[in-house]
Design a protein around this motif. Structure first.
Motif, PDB file in Angstrom:
ATOM      1  N   LEU A  67      27.274  44.479 -18.813  1.00 31.86           N
ATOM      2  CA  LEU A  67      26.682  43.723 -19.915  1.00 31.86           C
ATOM      3  C   LEU A  67      26.260  42.336 -19.453  1.00 31.86           C
ATOM      4  O   LEU A  67      25.155  41.860 -19.763  1.00 31.86           O
ATOM      5  CB  LEU A  67      27.678  43.623 -21.064  1.00 31.86           C
ATOM      6  N   GLU A  68      27.124  41.661 -18.721  1.00 32.66           N
ATOM      7  CA  GLU A  68      26.804  40.331 -18.224  1.00 32.66           C
ATOM      8  C   GLU A  68      25.643  40.389 -17.228  1.00 32.66           C
ATOM      9  O   GLU A  68      24.773  39.516 -17.198  1.00 32.66           O
ATOM     10  CB  GLU A  68      28.041  39.708 -17.568  1.00 32.66           C
ATOM     11  N   THR A  69      25.633  41.408 -16.370  1.00 33.44           N
ATOM     12  CA  THR A  69      24.563  41.536 -15.377  1.00 33.44           C
ATOM     13  C   THR A  69      23.212  41.733 -16.047  1.00 33.44           C
ATOM     14  O   THR A  69      22.211  41.110 -15.675  1.00 33.44           O
ATOM     15  CB  THR A  69      24.863  42.722 -14.451  1.00 33.44           C
ATOM     16  N   VAL A  70      23.172  42.579 -17.039  1.00 31.64           N
ATOM     17  CA  VAL A  70      21.910  42.816 -17.751  1.00 31.64           C
ATOM     18  C   VAL A  70      21.451  41.560 -18.445  1.00 31.64           C
ATOM     19  O   VAL A  70      20.260  41.221 -18.470  1.00 31.64           O
ATOM     20  CB  VAL A  70      22.104  43.975 -18.745  1.00 31.64           C
ATOM     21  N   GLU A  75      17.648  37.013 -18.633  1.00 34.13           N
ATOM     22  CA  GLU A  75      17.367  35.580 -18.674  1.00 34.13           C
ATOM     23  C   GLU A  75      16.510  35.148 -17.484  1.00 34.13           C
ATOM     24  O   GLU A  75      15.605  34.308 -17.602  1.00 34.13           O
ATOM     25  CB  GLU A  75      18.688  34.820 -18.697  1.00 34.13           C
ATOM     26  N   LYS A  76      16.787  35.697 -16.305  1.00 33.25           N
ATOM     27  CA  LYS A  76      15.991  35.359 -15.125  1.00 33.25           C
ATOM     28  C   LYS A  76      14.542  35.789 -15.306  1.00 33.25           C
ATOM     29  O   LYS A  76      13.598  35.064 -14.926  1.00 33.25           O
ATOM     30  CB  LYS A  76      16.581  36.025 -13.896  1.00 33.25           C
ATOM     31  N   ARG A  77      14.333  36.950 -15.854  1.00 30.54           N
ATOM     32  CA  ARG A  77      12.962  37.426 -16.067  1.00 30.54           C
ATOM     33  C   ARG A  77      12.221  36.558 -17.073  1.00 30.54           C
ATOM     34  O   ARG A  77      11.038  36.306 -16.931  1.00 30.54           O
ATOM     35  CB  ARG A  77      12.978  38.880 -16.527  1.00 30.54           C
ATOM     36  N   GLN A  78      12.946  36.142 -18.114  1.00 33.06           N
ATOM     37  CA  GLN A  78      12.302  35.290 -19.114  1.00 33.06           C
ATOM     38  C   GLN A  78      11.929  33.932 -18.511  1.00 33.06           C
ATOM     39  O   GLN A  78      10.885  33.359 -18.822  1.00 33.06           O
ATOM     40  CB  GLN A  78      13.229  35.111 -20.318  1.00 33.06           C
ATOM     41  N   ASN A  79      12.824  33.381 -17.675  1.00 33.88           N
ATOM     42  CA  ASN A  79      12.536  32.096 -17.038  1.00 33.88           C
ATOM     43  C   ASN A  79      11.394  32.208 -16.045  1.00 33.88           C
ATOM     44  O   ASN A  79      10.586  31.288 -15.876  1.00 33.88           O
ATOM     45  CB  ASN A  79      13.781  31.568 -16.336  1.00 33.88           C
ATOM     46  N   GLY A  81       8.906  34.225 -16.241  1.00 37.87           N
ATOM     47  CA  GLY A  81       7.663  34.627 -16.892  1.00 37.87           C
ATOM     48  C   GLY A  81       7.401  36.092 -16.849  1.00 37.87           C
ATOM     49  O   GLY A  81       6.351  36.559 -17.299  1.00 37.87           O
ATOM     50  N   GLU A  82       8.301  36.888 -16.298  1.00 35.28           N
ATOM     51  CA  GLU A  82       8.115  38.330 -16.251  1.00 35.28           C
ATOM     52  C   GLU A  82       8.330  38.925 -17.628  1.00 35.28           C
ATOM     53  O   GLU A  82       9.019  38.361 -18.469  1.00 35.28           O
ATOM     54  CB  GLU A  82       9.087  38.956 -15.255  1.00 35.28           C
ATOM     55  N   SER A  83       7.705  40.063 -17.822  1.00 36.06           N
ATOM     56  CA  SER A  83       7.918  40.761 -19.084  1.00 36.06           C
ATOM     57  C   SER A  83       9.321  41.309 -19.121  1.00 36.06           C
ATOM     58  O   SER A  83       9.756  41.959 -18.163  1.00 36.06           O
ATOM     59  CB  SER A  83       6.910  41.914 -19.225  1.00 36.06           C
ATOM     60  N   PRO A  84      10.053  41.002 -20.149  1.00 37.32           N
ATOM     61  CA  PRO A  84      11.449  41.467 -20.205  1.00 37.32           C
ATOM     62  C   PRO A  84      11.518  42.971 -20.304  1.00 37.32           C
ATOM     63  O   PRO A  84      10.715  43.610 -20.991  1.00 37.32           O
ATOM     64  CB  PRO A  84      11.999  40.807 -21.462  1.00 37.32           C
ATOM     65  N   ALA A  85      12.499  43.492 -19.583  1.00 36.35           N
ATOM     66  CA  ALA A  85      12.742  44.937 -19.678  1.00 36.35           C
ATOM     67  C   ALA A  85      13.355  45.281 -21.009  1.00 36.35           C
ATOM     68  O   ALA A  85      13.955  44.429 -21.665  1.00 36.35           O
ATOM     69  CB  ALA A  85      13.670  45.370 -18.533  1.00 36.35           C
ATOM     70  N   PRO A  86      13.184  46.479 -21.425  1.00 35.45           N
ATOM     71  CA  PRO A  86      13.816  46.872 -22.697  1.00 35.45           C
ATOM     72  C   PRO A  86      15.313  46.648 -22.643  1.00 35.45           C
ATOM     73  O   PRO A  86      15.949  46.922 -21.630  1.00 35.45           O
ATOM     74  CB  PRO A  86      13.458  48.371 -22.819  1.00 35.45           C
ATOM     75  N   GLU A  87      15.805  46.102 -23.731  1.00 40.35           N
ATOM     76  CA  GLU A  87      17.224  45.822 -23.781  1.00 40.35           C
ATOM     77  C   GLU A  87      18.017  47.110 -23.746  1.00 40.35           C
ATOM     78  O   GLU A  87      17.644  48.099 -24.366  1.00 40.35           O
ATOM     79  CB  GLU A  87      17.562  45.041 -25.062  1.00 40.35           C
ATOM     80  N   MET A  88      19.105  47.049 -23.022  1.00 36.01           N
ATOM     81  CA  MET A  88      19.960  48.226 -22.887  1.00 36.01           C
ATOM     82  C   MET A  88      21.069  48.103 -23.916  1.00 36.01           C
ATOM     83  O   MET A  88      21.908  47.202 -23.820  1.00 36.01           O
ATOM     84  CB  MET A  88      20.529  48.310 -21.483  1.00 36.01           C
ATOM     85  N   VAL A  89      21.034  48.922 -24.909  1.00 35.48           N
ATOM     86  CA  VAL A  89      22.022  48.903 -25.980  1.00 35.48           C
ATOM     87  C   VAL A  89      22.672  50.256 -26.037  1.00 35.48           C
ATOM     88  O   VAL A  89      22.078  51.263 -25.651  1.00 35.48           O
ATOM     89  CB  VAL A  89      21.379  48.560 -27.343  1.00 35.48           C
TER      90      VAL A  89
END
Length: 794
Positions: A67-70, A75-79, A81-89
């Motif tokens: 959970l922490e790794t995802v 957050e790194k992708r958002q910073n 500028g990459e398109s965020p991957a689908p959230e893993m829920v």
């Protein structure tokens, strides 16, 4: 040379490294299977996931780390500028009710596998543990001076070259497998993320309305990792998780008492929904204890109807699962016994026999036996004893209790109940049967048993046996006050008043505290002998130990005096009681009947007028509770006395007062009084008053009064009023005015129904019959009877 296929060390990745090793003796910690299993992918709902047999089962720590790794990667992708991957829920429950559907994997598990595979490839560590172990083992042997054959050396070199080649191939294969897994994961999550957007809102609302089950919370699926972390927060941040504070025992008892008072005052005819509303508004957790306590309180109030309604309400509640249903039914039996309702108690007892959980125990048998014994139901009581001794007639589900045996032998309480029934039934044989049963079972009768046997002998008028059993009891037990009560009543029946007084004095010398019943029976014995002054001395002793009101004691003494024909003693006690308590209506009626039975009409009329005067001082509702007013029994006593003494003026006065007090006309009791008054030529107004009273109350006058009114109007030559009495009657009453009934009336009143009168009756009847379309059977029978009388006379 043989080669062995080693076990796949990466079953979660979906590939098998191809490795062959020489058939060297393997170390003991290696477990080589015959053939590795290839991972298979199952296609379901347009997605591919890993086989259920090879599910990735991360531990709780790995779950948190993932959970922490995802979260960090997002957050790194958002910073960057990459398109965020689908959230893993976590995948919510599917429609089939299984977590993640039938495929067994979740987005989170696939994400963890993705991170794990990438880490393996990036580090270049793609191990085949078996080759590494063999290689190190051979090298260690060589370093230690082991010299294998040339053939072994060549084989080892070839195997080492193959190992290097397979190492490179395995690395490329790992990269390809990772790409396939990542593609499958992205495709699967892309298709499911649309459905999750809809279910997320529903699961979020479900998460707010937390279900409290045994102090734990059930969460639905959330849409982000931060909401998942709510499960690990302290309870102080979620005050709604904890239940309300437990209600104290005293407060619960107060609520039950309040509910019992509410049910006691409610109408038994109220609808079921209103009863359920009262039960639920009490804010009581309806467990076994609360139901039993509620039944006990209602039983103390004597409200047996509400007890049965509580039982019926409990049986219809599917949510109420009792663990002690037998105790609830036993409490109901005790409440019905206090209210002296043997029939209802027997119905509850038969209900208890229908299942093992409620099958009667010894306490339940005691309750039903005492109730039936006090009511005198001998046959039903013996049926209960047979049930007690026999196995269940109905085959019951015993569960694990294979040797369950509910059969019991009657004890002394059950046998005493049989003696109670023998007292009511005056059954002498039943008493001796009980003594015989106790002797056969080796049980000794107690003092209560001897006292009940003495009561049976007294009821059967076997006075010698009463004294005989009293002497037997004195050898083993000390007689109690109830035993002396039986002895005093026996001496009273024998006419031995002085010996009854000596018996009570002997009891007091022995130090036995006499009960109110002993002194009360002795006082009645003295009143029956005309010794009312000595009886009043015993009343003082009654007041020291009595629980009943004093007016009850005085009324009993008056009744005993009047039953023995001592009207003067009754009058003396009646006058004496006014100094200490006010007589009630029962006392007035007893004295009124005593005066009338002893032909003292003037004293009775004076007492009746005094009762009527009490109503003049009533000004409020509170006065009604304190004032003593005559009832229908009082008026009927005076009407009978006036009719017997032919006091027609008093009869009219009492009759009108009866109607003014709101009591109704009783055809069976009052019709003959009015007819006798009319036949005597006195008080014709009584008939008119009764007729007016019945018409105003929309009641049909009885046939004798109708025919009497018809005759009176004929005497007055008022034919219109006479026939109006018949026309107003409904056709359903025609059978009461048959031709024979009119003939009897004509023959009994020949002076009224003369020939001229009969002809006018026929003429008027023909006119009415022709005027109406429907034939009136009452008028037709009247005309036929008139013609028959005229034919006989002519």
């Amino acid at each position: 040379m043989t080669f062995t296929t080693l076990q796949n060390p990466y079953p979660q990745l979906g590939f098998i490294p191809f490795t062959k090793t020489p058939n060297f003796p393997a170390p003991h910690f290696l477990d080589v299977p015959k053939k590795p299993k290839k991972p298979t992918f199952i296609k379901a709902s347009s997605s591919m996931v890993i086989d259920k047999e090879q599910d990735f089962k991360p531990s709780f720590d790995e779950y948190l780390k993932a959970l922490e790794t995802v979260k960090i990667r997002r957050e790194k992708r958002q910073n960057s500028g990459e398109s965020p991957a689908p959230e893993m829920v976590p995948v919510p429950e599917s429609e089939s009710g299984e977590k993640g559907g039938e495929l067994g994997d979740t987005h989170l598990e696939l994400g963890v596998k993705k991170v794990w595979v990438r880490k393996k490839v990036d580090n270049g560590v793609v191990k085949t543990d078996e080759n590494e172990v063999v290689k190190k083992w051979v090298r260690k042997k060589s370093d230690s001076g082991y010299k294998g054959s040339e053939k072994d050396t060549n084989v080892f070199r070839r195997n080492e070259e193959k190992y290097e080649m397979s190492h490179v191939m395995d690395k490329e294969k790992d990269a390809n497998v990772f790409r396939k897994v990542e593609d499958k994961y992205d495709k699967y999550q892309g298709e499911r993320i649309k459905g999750l957007e809809v279910s997320y809102a529903m699961n979020k609302e479900r998460a707010v309305n937390v279900k409290k089950v045994s102090g734990r919370r059930e969460f639905g699926g959330y849409g982000n990792v931060e909401m998942e972390r709510d499960a690990f927060k302290s309870l102080e941040e979620h005050p709604d998780v904890c239940d309300q504070p437990r209600v104290s025992r005293a407060e619960m008892e107060e609520r039950i008492q309040k509910l019992a008072k509410c049910l006691n005052g409610a109408s038994i005819d109220s609808p079921e929904w209103n009863f359920s509303k009262m039960m639920r508004s009490a804010k009581i957790r309806f467990a076994d204890f609360s139901i039993i306590r509620l039944i006990q309180i209602l039983g103390n109030y004597g409200n047996w109807r509400q007890v049965l309604q509580v039982i019926e309400w409990m049986q219809t509640r599917e949510r109420f699962k009792s663990n002690r249903i037998r105790n609830i039914y036993t409490a109901a039996l005790d409440a019905l016994g206090k209210a002296k309702r043997p029939v209802e108690s027997l119905n509850v007892f038969n209900t208890m026999l229908q299942q093992m959980a409620s099958y009667p125990d010894r306490i339940a048998y005691h309750c039903i036996a005492v109730t039936l014994g006090q009511a005198g139901h001998m046959r039903e009581l013996f049926h209960v004893i047979d049930t007690m001794r026999s196995p269940p007639k109905k085959k019951l589900s015993t569960g694990v209790y294979t040797k369950w045996d509910p059969r019991l032998e009657p004890d002394i309480i059950v046998y005493n109940s049989v003696l109670n029934a023998c007292v009511r039934q005056k059954n002498l044989e039943g008493a001796f049967w009980v003594l015989q049963q106790l002797k056969e079972q080796g049980k000794q009768p107690n003092s209560i048993t001897y006292g009940l046997v003495m009561e049976v002998m007294l009821a059967c008028e076997k006075y010698d046996l009463v004294h005989e059993f009293f002497q037997k009891m004195r050898k083993s037990f000390i007689p109690n006050s109830l035993t002396y009560k039986v002895l005093v009543n026996t001496l009273w029946k024998e006419g031995k008043v002085d010996e009854a007084i000596q018996t009570v004095q002997y009891m007091e010398k022995r130090g036995i505290v006499g009960s109110a019943a002993v002194y009360y029976d002795l006082a009645r014995c003295l009143c029956s002998a005309g010794r009312c002054k000595e009886a009043l001395v015993q009343v003082k002793k009654v007041c020291k130990v009595a629980n009943k009101p004093l007016v009850v004691t005085y009324t009993g003494l008056i009744q005993a005096s009047l039953d023995s024909g001592k009207i003067d003693s009754g009058t003396y006690i009646f006058d004496h009681m006014r100094k200490f308590c006010s007589p009630n209506l029962v006392t007035y009626n007893i004295m009124l009947k005593g005066y009338l039975d002893h032909h003292k009409f003037d004293e009775a009329r004076q007492l009746f007028y005094k009762l009527l005067e009490n109503g003049k001082h009533i000004t409020s509702t509170v006065d009604y509770r304190q004032a003593v007013l005559p009832d229908i029994h009082t008026f009927n006593l005076m009407l009978d006395a006036c009719l017997m003494n032919q006091k027609w003026d008093d009869l009219e006065f009492v009759y009108r007062r009866m109607l003014e007090h709101g009591f109704y006309f009783n055809a069976k009791r009052h019709s003959h009084m009015i007819l006798e008054a009319c036949n005597a030529g006195k008080q014709i107004y009584l008939l008119e008053t009764t007729w007016k009273h019945l018409i105003e109350g929309d009641q049909i006058p009885p046939p004798p009064l109708v025919q009497e009114m018809f005759c009176i109007k004929l005497k007055e030559d008022d034919y219109t009023a006479a026939f109006s009495c018949l026309i107003c009657l409904p056709s359903t009453e025609s059978h009461k005015y048959s031709r024979n009934s009119w003939l009897i009336r004509f023959r009994d009143n020949p002076d009224v129904f003369r020939e001229e009168t009969l002809l006018r009756i026929i003429d008027r009847t023909n006119t009415l019959l022709l005027r109406n379309e429907e034939i009136n059977p009452i008028l037709l029978n009247l005309m036929r009877s008139c013609k028959e009388i005229l034919g006989v006379r002519q």
